[in-house]
Design an enzyme around this catalytic site. Structure first.
Site, short mmCIF file in Angstrom:
data_model
loop_
_atom_site.label_atom_id
_atom_site.label_comp_id
_atom_site.label_asym_id
_atom_site.label_seq_id
_atom_site.Cartn_x
_atom_site.Cartn_y
_atom_site.Cartn_z
N LEU A 1 0.95 -1.27 0.00
CA LEU A 1 -0.03 -0.20 0.07
C LEU A 1 0.92 1.32 0.06
O LEU A 1 1.25 1.81 1.12
CB LEU A 1 -1.11 0.09 1.32
CG LEU A 1 -2.17 0.97 1.24
CD1 LEU A 1 -3.37 0.39 2.33
CD2 LEU A 1 -1.80 2.41 1.49
N GLU B 1 1.61 4.27 -3.02
CA GLU B 1 1.12 4.92 -4.35
C GLU B 1 2.57 5.10 -5.11
O GLU B 1 2.65 5.10 -6.35
CB GLU B 1 0.25 5.95 -4.48
CG GLU B 1 -1.10 5.72 -4.32
CD GLU B 1 -1.32 5.15 -2.58
OE1 GLU B 1 -2.54 4.33 -2.75
OE2 GLU B 1 -0.86 5.76 -2.06
N TYR C 1 -6.05 9.33 -4.13
CA TYR C 1 -4.74 8.60 -3.62
C TYR C 1 -3.57 8.94 -4.66
O TYR C 1 -2.37 8.83 -4.25
CB TYR C 1 -5.11 6.99 -3.60
CG TYR C 1 -5.90 6.58 -2.83
CD1 TYR C 1 -6.63 7.53 -1.89
CD2 TYR C 1 -6.09 5.18 -2.61
CE1 TYR C 1 -7.77 6.86 -0.96
CE2 TYR C 1 -7.14 4.73 -1.51
CZ TYR C 1 -7.89 5.71 -0.72
OH TYR C 1 -8.85 5.16 -0.14
N HIS D 1 -12.76 9.43 -1.92
CA HIS D 1 -13.28 8.44 -2.85
C HIS D 1 -14.20 8.82 -3.90
O HIS D 1 -14.52 8.20 -4.89
CB HIS D 1 -14.34 7.07 -2.05
CG HIS D 1 -13.25 6.65 -0.86
ND1 HIS D 1 -13.27 7.05 0.24
CD2 HIS D 1 -12.54 5.43 -1.15
CE1 HIS D 1 -12.38 6.25 0.90
NE2 HIS D 1 -11.85 5.42 0.28
#
Length: 729
Positions: free
Chosen positions: A448, A450, A476, A521
Site C-alpha cells: 500500500l 502509491e 490517492y 473516494h
C-alpha cells in the site's frame, strides 16, 4: 577568495609540498592502472566543477551544484559494469566520467561542458537542462529532485527478474545485471526514499528477485541542515531483506573494494544492498551558497583538509602508481584542457524557439512486432464462460475487464500492478480473474504505497515492459503525483527522446458515488494532471468506449512510448439504466478486439443543431438524460463527448459543434481548474458563439444523502440549456 579557489590553491600547495592528509593504507584490489584511471576521473570532475562556476560568472553556464567531495563515486563506477543501469544523485559527475572510461568512443568532458552551457548539441538533454545522463552509459537523466528516482530504481531492478520469466520485446537490461541508485544522506529522510527502501525490503523478504544497490553518499549535511551523527547507519544497517555495507569514499581502494563486494552480493543473491559511503561536501551546496553562514570556519576547513583528491594522491604515491609530481601534472593539465574545451563549447548553438524546446515532450515512436490479436482458441481458453457472456450487453466494469484480458493475451509485455488488483480483483472488481488468467508475475499485488506502485511501473517501462498500474482512487494519486509530474513525464524531455517509460495508468475516480467515502473516494478534480506536459488523459463514459479507448491507450504506450492516464468514472462502473429502472440503457456489447477509438476522436451523440452539450465521463451520462428532456421541450441538442482530455482534441471539438447555434459545457470537475475553462476559451476564441457552463462547486464532496449537491445534475443541465436557448420551461 571563495571556497572553490581556496580548495584549488590548497590542493596545489599540499601536493607540491607533500603535505597530504593521513588515512588508511591502500588495500582493495585496485591495480595501479585502475587507480590512476579513477584519479583521472576524479580530477576531471573537479575541473568541471571549477569551470562551471567560471562559466556562470561569465554568463556562459547555468548550473553550479557540483560534485566536489563526492569523487569517491568514481571508484563505485569502476566496481560496476557499464551495462548496469544507474540512477544518479546530482553530485555524481565522477561516476559518469569513470563509467565513460569503461565504454569506448566517449568524449565525456566535451559532452558535460555542452550540458553546462545548455547547448542544443548536448547529447543527453539537447540543451534543456544540465543533467547527468547518457544513453551509451545506461544512465537515465536525472534533475535535482530529491529521492524521486528511488521508486523507479526499485521498479527497474524488479524488471530484471520479471524479464527472465516474460522477456519483453524491447528489453535493455542484462539478465545478470543490477540497478544502482545513489542519493545523499539528507535525501534518505525523504518519504519517497523511505518508501522505496521499504518496498525493496518488503519485496526481498518474500524472496522476489530484486538486484538493486542503494548508494547513500553521506556528507553529513543537506544544504544547511546537519544529519545527526550515526543516523544513516542506525536507520539503515538492520533493515530486513537488505544487506548493509559501509565504505570510506575518501579512500578509492576502500570504496572500490566495498562497492565490488556489495555489487557481487546483489548480483549473485538477487537481493538489495545498501552501500553507505562517507563523503565530504566542498564549496557549499551550489555556486551562490556560502557555507560559512551556517557552518563554523573550522568545520568548513576540516572538510577541505579531507579533500578526496588529496587522499587519492597519497594512496597513489604509497603504492608507487603515481608520484606527487605526476599527480599534480595530471591535475594542472586537466584543468587547462577543460578550459580549452570550454572556449569551444560555449560557442555551440542553443535552443531558440518554443517548438525546439517542445520537440522532446513526446517520445519517438518505436517499431513493435505486429500481431493479429489473440486467436479464437486462446480467447476461449482464457475467458471461459465470460466468452458466452459477451453476447449480452454489460456494464462498464466488465467490459474493461474483458479488454484488459484481450490486451494481456495479445501482448506478453503488458503487466498490471496495484493494491488489491490480484486476488481481490480490485475494489470494484474490474481486474477480477486477471491474476488467475495470467499469473502473479503479470498481475502484481503491491504494497500500500502509491509512490512505489508508480515507481514500479516507471522502472519496468525502462526495461521494455508496458505497465498498467492502478491507483485505487483519484484522491490517492496526490500521495505520488510527482512520480508522473517529475519523473515519468519529464524523462523524454530531459533525454531528448532517448529514454522513455511508457505506461497506461488506470485511475478510478470522479464523483457521483451515492453516499460512499466522501472526498477521498469521490475526487472530482483533474487539475493535477491537466497541466503536466506530454501526457495523454483519457476518460471514457460507457463500457464500449472504455474498451476501445483502453486499446488505443495501450497502443500509444506500446508503440509511441506515451504516458497515458486512463480515468475511469467509478459511478459508471456498475451503471445499467439510463432513463428508467431496468431499461438497460447504459449497458453495451463488448466491441470486437480489433476495434478502438483513436486519440483525439470525439463522440457525437445526436444531430440536433440548437445546442451542443460538450462534456465527458459522468457528464455524458447526465447530458444524455437531459437531451431527452430538452427534446420534449423543443430543443434539439447533440452531446459531444471529449473522451480525450489531453491533449485537448481542439479541431475535432470545433468540427463536432460547428452546426450548433449555442454551446453548453458540462463539467463534473470543480469550477476552478476544470476542463471547462479551456473549453470556454477554445470556443470563444474560435467562434464567439453564445456559451454557458454547468460545473461543480469549488467544494469537496460529502458523504451521505448530499453526495451530489455540489455536482452537475440532469436538472441543472436542462435548466442551463433552456436559459441559453431562450426556451421557457
Amino acid at each position: 577568495m571563495d571556497r572553490a579557489e581556496i580548495v584549488h590553491q590548497n590542493f596545489l600547495e599540499r601536493v607540491r609540498t607533500g603535505s597530504l592528509p593521513p588515512g588508511a593504507s591502500p588495500d582493495g584490489g585496485l591495480t595501479p592502472s585502475e587507480a590512476v584511471a579513477i584519479f583521472r576521473a576524479q580530477v576531471l570532475s573537479r575541473a568541471l566543477d571549477r569551470t562551471s562556476r567560471a562559466m556562470q560568472k561569465a554568463g556562459q553556464g547555468f548550473y553550479t551544484i557540483g560534485s566536489s567531495g563526492h569523487e569517491g563515486m568514481a571508484a563505485v563506477a569502476r566496481a560496476l559494469r557499464p551495462d548496469d543501469m544507474a540512477f544518479l544523485h546530482y553530485r555524481d559527475a565522477a561516476f559518469q566520467i569513470a563509467r565513460a572510461g569503461q565504454v569506448p568512443g566517449q568524449s565525456i568532458a566535451w559532452d558535460m561542458l555542452l550540458s553546462f552551457a545548455c547547448s542544443a548539441e548536448d547529447p543527453i538533454s539537447g540543451g534543456r537542462h544540465k543533467v547527468l545522463g547518457s544513453k551509451a552509459l545506461m544512465i537515465p537523466p536525472q534533475t535535482s529532485t530529491i529521492a524521486s528516482h528511488l521508486p523507479k530504481a526499485v521498479g527497474a531492478a524488479y524488471s530484471i527478474g520479471a524479464a527472465r520469466r516474460h522477456d519483453p520485446e524491447h528489453r535493455v537490461l542484462a539478465e545478470d545485471g543490477l540497478v544502482m541508485c545513489s542519493f545523499g544522506d539528507a535525501s534518505a529522510n525523504h518519504s519517497t526514499a523511505q518508501g522505496a527502501i521499504n518496498t525493496a525490503c518488503w519485496t526481498s523478504v518474500q524472496s522476489t528477485p530484486l538486484p538493486l544497490l542503494f548508494v547513500c553518499e553521506d556528507n553529513g549535511i543537506g544544504i544547511s541542515v546537519k544529519t545527526p551523527k550515526g543516523w544513516i547507519e542506525a536507520s539503515m544497517s538492520h533493515r530486513p531483506g537488505m544487506r548493509y555495507f559501509q565504505a570510506d569514499g575518501l579512500n578509492m581502494h576502500d570504496a572500490y573494494a566495498t562497492a565490488q563486494a556489495a555489487a557481487e552480493y546483489v548480483r549473485l543473491r538477487r537481493k538489495p544492498a545498501f552501500l553507505h559511503l562517507r563523503t565530504v561536501r566542498l564549496y557549499g551546496h551550489a555556486g551562490a551558497d556560502v557555507p560559512t553562514t551556517y557552518l563554523s570556519k573550522a568545520e568548513v576547513e576540516a572538510d577541505e583538509a579531507n579533500d578526496p583528491l588529496l587522499h587519492s594522491v597519497r594512496l597513489l604515491s604509497e603504492v608507487g602508481a603515481l608520484s606527487c609530481e605526476a599527480a599534480l601534472e595530471i591535475y594542472t593539465e586537466t584543468c587547462a584542457r577543460v578550459e580549452r574545451i570550454r572556449t569551444e563549447a560555449v560557442t555551440r548553438p542553443h535552443l531558440k524557439t518554443a517548438d525546439e524546446v517542445n520537440a522532446s515532450l513526446v517520445p519517438p515512436a518505436r517499431a513493435c512486432r505486429s500481431t493479429n490479436g489473440p486467436s479464437a482458441e486462446a480467447r476461449a481458453e482464457v475467458l471461459g464462460s465470460d466468452l458466452r457472456a459477451q453476447a449480452d450487453p454489460q456494464p462498464m466494469s466488465r467490459l474493461i475487464n474483458w479488454a484488459l484480458t484481450d490486451l494481456m493475451l495479445e501482448h506478453g509485455e503488458l503487466v498490471a500492478m496495484g493494491e488489491d488488483v490480484g486476488r481481490k480483483g480490485g475494489v470494484y472488481g474490474v481486474t477480477q480473474k486477471l491474476q488467475q488468467r495470467f499469473g502473479q508475475d503479470r498481475v502484481i499485488d503491491t504494497l500500500l504505497d502509491e509512490q512505489s506502485i508508480l515507481g514500479l511501473a516507471i522502472g519496468m517501462g525502462h526495461n521494455g515492459f508496458v505497465p498498467i498500474p492502478e491507483i485505487q482512487f483519484l484522491a490517492y494519486l496526490h500521495n505520488a503525483e510527482d512520480q508522473i509530474r517529475g519523473e515519468a513525464a519529464t524523462l523524454p524531455f530531459f533525454s531528448n527522446g532517448q529514454f522513455s517509460n511508457p505506461m497506461v495508468l488506470r485511475i478510478a475516480g470522479l464523483g457521483y458515488q451515492k453516499g460512499f467515502g466522501g472526498h477521498f473516494h469521490n475526487d472530482n478534480s483533474l487539475a493535477v494532471l491537466r497541466d503536466i506536459p506530454g501526457i495523454v488523459i483519457a476518460c471514457p463514459s460507457d463500457g464500449a468506449e472504455a474498451a476501445m479507448m483502453l486499446r488505443e491507450a495501450v497502443r500509444l504506450a506500446r508503440e509511441e512510448q506515451r504516458v497515458v492516464v486512463f480515468v475511469e468514472p467509478i459511478a459508471l462502473y456498475p451503471m445499467r439504466d439510463l432513463h428508467e429502472p431496468k431499461d438497460g440503457g447504459w449497458m453495451r456489447h463488448y466491441p470486437a478486439p480489433d476495434q478502438r477509438i483513436a486519440l483525439g476522436e470525439v463522440g457525437v451523440h445526436g444531430d440536433g443543431t440548437d445546442l451542443a452539450i460538450v462534456t465527458y465521463g459522468n457528464g455524458r451520462y447526465l447530458a444524455t438524460q437531459a437531451q431527452a428532456d430538452l427534446a420534449a421541450q423543443g430543443v434539439a441538442a447533440r452531446v459531444v463527448d471529449l473522451r480525450w482530455l489531453a491533449p485537448l482534441p481542439k479541431e475535432a471539438l470545433l468540427a463536432a459543434a460547428a452546426a450548433c447555434d449555442k454551446i453548453l459545457i458540462v463539467d463534473e470537475c470543480r469550477t476552478t481548474g476544470s476542463q471547462s475553462e479551456a473549453l470556454m476559451a477554445l470556443f470563444y476564441e474560435a467562434e464567439g458563439r453564445p456559451m454557458a457552463r454547468v460545473v461543480a462547486e469549488d467544494c469537496f464532496i460529502p458523504t451521505g444523502p448530499a453526495y451530489a449537491a455540489t455536482l452537475p445534475s440532469k436538472e441543472s443541465i436542462v435548466a442551463a440549456a433552456l436559459r441559453l436557448t431562450g426556451v421557457t420551461a
